[in-house]
Design an enzyme around this catalytic site. Structure first.
Site, PDB file in Angstrom:
ATOM      1  N   SER A 140       0.864  -1.195   0.000  1.00  0.00           N
ATOM      2  CA  SER A 140       0.000   0.000   0.000  1.00  0.00           C
ATOM      3  C   SER A 140       0.894   1.236   0.000  1.00  0.00           C
ATOM      4  O   SER A 140       2.081   1.146   0.357  1.00  0.00           O
ATOM      5  CB  SER A 140      -0.853   0.000   1.280  1.00  0.00           C
ATOM      6  OG  SER A 140      -1.549   1.218   1.423  1.00  0.00           O
ATOM      7  N   TYR A 153      -1.756  -0.759  10.554  1.00  0.00           N
ATOM      8  CA  TYR A 153      -1.964  -1.137   9.143  1.00  0.00           C
ATOM      9  C   TYR A 153      -0.677  -0.883   8.353  1.00  0.00           C
ATOM     10  O   TYR A 153      -0.220  -1.749   7.596  1.00  0.00           O
ATOM     11  CB  TYR A 153      -3.122  -0.339   8.555  1.00  0.00           C
ATOM     12  CG  TYR A 153      -3.389  -0.614   7.089  1.00  0.00           C
ATOM     13  CD1 TYR A 153      -3.891  -1.841   6.673  1.00  0.00           C
ATOM     14  CD2 TYR A 153      -3.123   0.349   6.122  1.00  0.00           C
ATOM     15  CE1 TYR A 153      -4.124  -2.104   5.326  1.00  0.00           C
ATOM     16  CE2 TYR A 153      -3.364   0.102   4.778  1.00  0.00           C
ATOM     17  CZ  TYR A 153      -3.868  -1.127   4.383  1.00  0.00           C
ATOM     18  OH  TYR A 153      -4.097  -1.376   3.050  1.00  0.00           O
TER      19      TYR A 153
HETATM   20  N1  LIG Z   1      -8.506  -0.122  -1.732  1.00  0.00           N
HETATM   21  C1  LIG Z   1      -7.428   0.578  -1.448  1.00  0.00           C
HETATM   22  O1  LIG Z   1      -7.453   1.819  -1.454  1.00  0.00           O
HETATM   23  C2  LIG Z   1      -6.155  -0.132  -1.115  1.00  0.00           C
HETATM   24  C3  LIG Z   1      -4.984   0.638  -1.052  1.00  0.00           C
HETATM   25  C4  LIG Z   1      -3.790   0.009  -0.743  1.00  0.00           C
HETATM   26  C5  LIG Z   1      -3.761  -1.343  -0.491  1.00  0.00           C
HETATM   27  N2  LIG Z   1      -4.910  -2.071  -0.537  1.00  0.00           N
HETATM   28  C6  LIG Z   1      -4.844  -3.506  -0.266  1.00  0.00           C
HETATM   29  O2  LIG Z   1      -5.482  -4.210  -1.293  1.00  0.00           O
HETATM   30  C7  LIG Z   1      -5.875  -5.484  -0.828  1.00  0.00           C
HETATM   31  C8  LIG Z   1      -7.295  -5.764  -1.267  1.00  0.00           C
HETATM   32  O3  LIG Z   1      -8.177  -4.876  -0.594  1.00  0.00           O
HETATM   33  P1  LIG Z   1      -9.420  -4.192  -1.308  1.00  0.00           P
HETATM   34  O4  LIG Z   1      -9.149  -2.739  -1.358  1.00  0.00           O
HETATM   35  O5  LIG Z   1      -9.756  -4.907  -2.556  1.00  0.00           O
HETATM   36  O6  LIG Z   1     -10.551  -4.381  -0.174  1.00  0.00           O
HETATM   37  P2  LIG Z   1     -11.828  -5.343  -0.120  1.00  0.00           P
HETATM   38  O7  LIG Z   1     -12.767  -5.046  -1.225  1.00  0.00           O
HETATM   39  O8  LIG Z   1     -12.324  -5.241   1.280  1.00  0.00           O
HETATM   40  O9  LIG Z   1     -11.201  -6.772  -0.367  1.00  0.00           O
HETATM   41  C9  LIG Z   1     -10.466  -7.439   0.621  1.00  0.00           C
HETATM   42  C10 LIG Z   1     -10.418  -8.906   0.252  1.00  0.00           C
HETATM   43  O10 LIG Z   1      -9.661  -9.597   1.254  1.00  0.00           O
HETATM   44  C11 LIG Z   1     -10.409 -10.724   1.644  1.00  0.00           C
HETATM   45  N3  LIG Z   1     -10.110 -11.146   3.017  1.00  0.00           N
HETATM   46  C12 LIG Z   1     -10.181 -10.437   4.160  1.00  0.00           C
HETATM   47  N4  LIG Z   1      -9.886 -11.212   5.205  1.00  0.00           N
HETATM   48  C13 LIG Z   1      -9.624 -12.452   4.705  1.00  0.00           C
HETATM   49  C14 LIG Z   1      -9.280 -13.695   5.265  1.00  0.00           C
HETATM   50  N5  LIG Z   1      -9.121 -13.858   6.597  1.00  0.00           N
HETATM   51  N6  LIG Z   1      -9.100 -14.757   4.458  1.00  0.00           N
HETATM   52  C15 LIG Z   1      -9.274 -14.630   3.123  1.00  0.00           C
HETATM   53  N7  LIG Z   1      -9.597 -13.477   2.508  1.00  0.00           N
HETATM   54  C16 LIG Z   1      -9.777 -12.405   3.306  1.00  0.00           C
HETATM   55  C17 LIG Z   1     -11.858 -10.348   1.481  1.00  0.00           C
HETATM   56  O11 LIG Z   1     -12.652 -11.499   1.260  1.00  0.00           O
HETATM   57  P3  LIG Z   1     -13.616 -12.200   2.331  1.00  0.00           P
HETATM   58  O12 LIG Z   1     -14.140 -11.134   3.246  1.00  0.00           O
HETATM   59  O13 LIG Z   1     -14.659 -12.816   1.461  1.00  0.00           O
HETATM   60  O14 LIG Z   1     -12.765 -13.211   3.010  1.00  0.00           O
HETATM   61  C18 LIG Z   1     -11.795  -9.525   0.182  1.00  0.00           C
HETATM   62  O15 LIG Z   1     -11.878 -10.371  -0.921  1.00  0.00           O
HETATM   63  C19 LIG Z   1      -5.663  -5.464   0.685  1.00  0.00           C
HETATM   64  O16 LIG Z   1      -4.457  -6.136   1.002  1.00  0.00           O
HETATM   65  C20 LIG Z   1      -5.541  -3.981   0.980  1.00  0.00           C
HETATM   66  O17 LIG Z   1      -4.790  -3.743   2.164  1.00  0.00           O
HETATM   67  C21 LIG Z   1      -6.104  -1.496  -0.866  1.00  0.00           C
END
Ligand SMILES: NC(=O)c1ccc[n+]([C@@H]2O[C@H](COP(=O)([O-])OP(=O)(O)OC[C@H]3O[C@@H](n4cnc5c(N)ncnc54)[C@H](OP(=O)(O)O)[C@@H]3O)[C@@H](O)[C@H]2O)c1
Length: 245
Positions: A140, A153
Site C-alpha cells: 500500500s 496497518y
Molecule cells: N482499496 C485501497 O485503497 C487499497 C490501497 C492500498 C492497499 N490495498 C490492499 O489491497 C488489498 C485488497 O483490498 P481491497 O481494497 O480490494 O478491499 P476489499 O474489497 O475489502 O477486499 C479485501 C479482500 O480480502 C479478503 N479477506 C479479508 N480477510 C480475509 C481472510 N481472513 N481470508 C481470506 N480473505 C480475506 C476479502 O474477502 P472475504 O471477506 O470474502 O474473506 C476480500 O476479498 C488489501 O491487502 C488492501 O490492504 C487497498
C-alpha cells in the site's frame, strides 16, 4: 513458464471483492485461469460462474495455513502448475494506537502479514520444483508512509515490502519473479473493516474525493505478469492523480 498472461494459472487471495475481483476479471479476460480464494464462498462462486471455465472458487481463510495450502493444491491438481501467486487479501481497521483495539491489530497481523507468508509457504515449493513462478504481494502507499491512525496497518504493509524484497533476493536460483504493488486510494469495500468512526470518516472522505476504480490495480497486475520472463517488475506504486498524501 509461458510468456504473457494467456494460459497462466493464477491463484488470487481476497478475490471476492475489490482489487482481487478486478484482477480476476481482467486476467481471465486475457486468457489466464484464475483460482479464487476468500471467505465469502457465495461471492466467489458467483464470480467463478461469470468467468466461465477460466475460474474456480475455493473458500479460503488466509489466516489458516492449511486452507491456503489447500487453495494452492487445488490449482496445481486442477491445472498442473502454478504460474502466479497473488497475495492480495487484506483488512484495514484503522485507529489510533491509544485506542488499544488490540483484537484488530491481531487481525491485521494475521491477514496482512501471516496470510501473505502462508501464501508464500504454500506456493514456493511448487514454484521451486517448476523452476518458474511469480509472487505478487499487495502492500500500500501505507507501506511507504505512516500517518496517525494508520500505524498498525502501515506496519503490516511495511512488512509485506520487507519480506517481498528478501524473498526476491533468495529465490533468484529458482527463476521466480517477485512484485510488490502499493496502491493509493482505490474505491473498494476496504473501509468497511474500520470500526473507529473518526478513521472511517477520514478514509471514506478520501475515497469519495480522490478514489479511483479497481481496474487501475488490475492493469498493474497484468503489466507485471505480461513482461518477458527475464524481466522482473519488483515494485509498483500508484496513486489517483488527485491524491496528495
Ligand atoms: N482499496 C485501497 O485503497 C487499497 C490501497 C492500498 C492497499 N490495498 C490492499 O489491497 C488489498 C485488497 O483490498 P481491497 O481494497 O480490494 O478491499 P476489499 O474489497 O475489502 O477486499 C479485501 C479482500 O480480502 C479478503 N479477506 C479479508 N480477510 C480475509 C481472510 N481472513 N481470508 C481470506 N480473505 C480475506 C476479502 O474477502 P472475504 O471477506 O470474502 O474473506 C476480500 O476479498 C488489501 O491487502 C488492501 O490492504 C487497498
Amino acid at each position: 513458464m509461458s510468456e504473457g498472461i494467456s494460459n497462466k494459472v493464477v491463484v488470487i487471495t481476497g478475490a471476492s471483492s475489490g482489487l482481487g475481483e478486478a484482477a480476476a476479471r481482467l486476467l481471465a479476460a486475457e486468457g489466464a485461469t484464475v483460482v479464487l480464494g476468500a471467505r465469502r464462498a457465495d461471492r466467489l462462486q458467483t464470480l467463478a460462474w461469470e468467468l466461465g471455465g477460466k475460474a474456480i472458487a475455493v473458500e479460503t481463510d488466509v489466516t489458516d495455513r492449511a486452507q491456503v495450502k489447500a487453495l494452492v493444491d487445488k490449482a496445481v491438481q486442477g491445472f498442473g502448475r502454478l504460474d502466479v501467486m497473488l497475495n492480495n487479501a487484506g483488512v484495514m481497521p484503522q485507529s489510533r494506537i491509544e485506542q488499544l483495539k488490540v483484537d484488530e491489530w491481531d487481525q491485521m497481523i494475521d491477514v496482512n502479514i501471516k496470510g501473505v507468508l502462508y501464501g508464500i509457504a504454500a506456493a514456493l515449493p511448487v514454484m521451486k520444483a517448476q523452476k518458474a513462478g511469480h509472487f505478487i504481494n499487495v502492500s500500500s502507499v501505507a507501506g511507504h508512509k505512516v500517518g496517525p491512525g494508520s500505524s498498525v496497518y502501515a506496519a503490516t504493509k511495511f512488512a509485506v515490502r520487507a519480506l517481498s524484497e528478501g524473498l526476491r533476493q533468495e529465490v533468484k536460483p529458482y527463476n521466480i519473479r517477485t512484485t510488490v504493488i502499493s496502491p493509493g486510494a482505490v474505491v473498494t469495500e476496504l473501509p468497511n473493516t474500520i470500526t473507529d468512526p473518526v478513521a472511517a470518516e477520514r478514509v471514506q472522505k478520501l475515497y469519495a474525493e480522490v478514489g479511483i476504480a479497481p481496474s487501475s490495480f488490475a492493469r498493474a497486475v497484468a503489466f507485471a505478469i505480461s513482461q518477458p520472463e527475464d524481466v522482473d517488475i519488483n515494485e509498483i506504486l500508484f496513486r489517483p492523480t488527485r491524491q496528495e498524501y
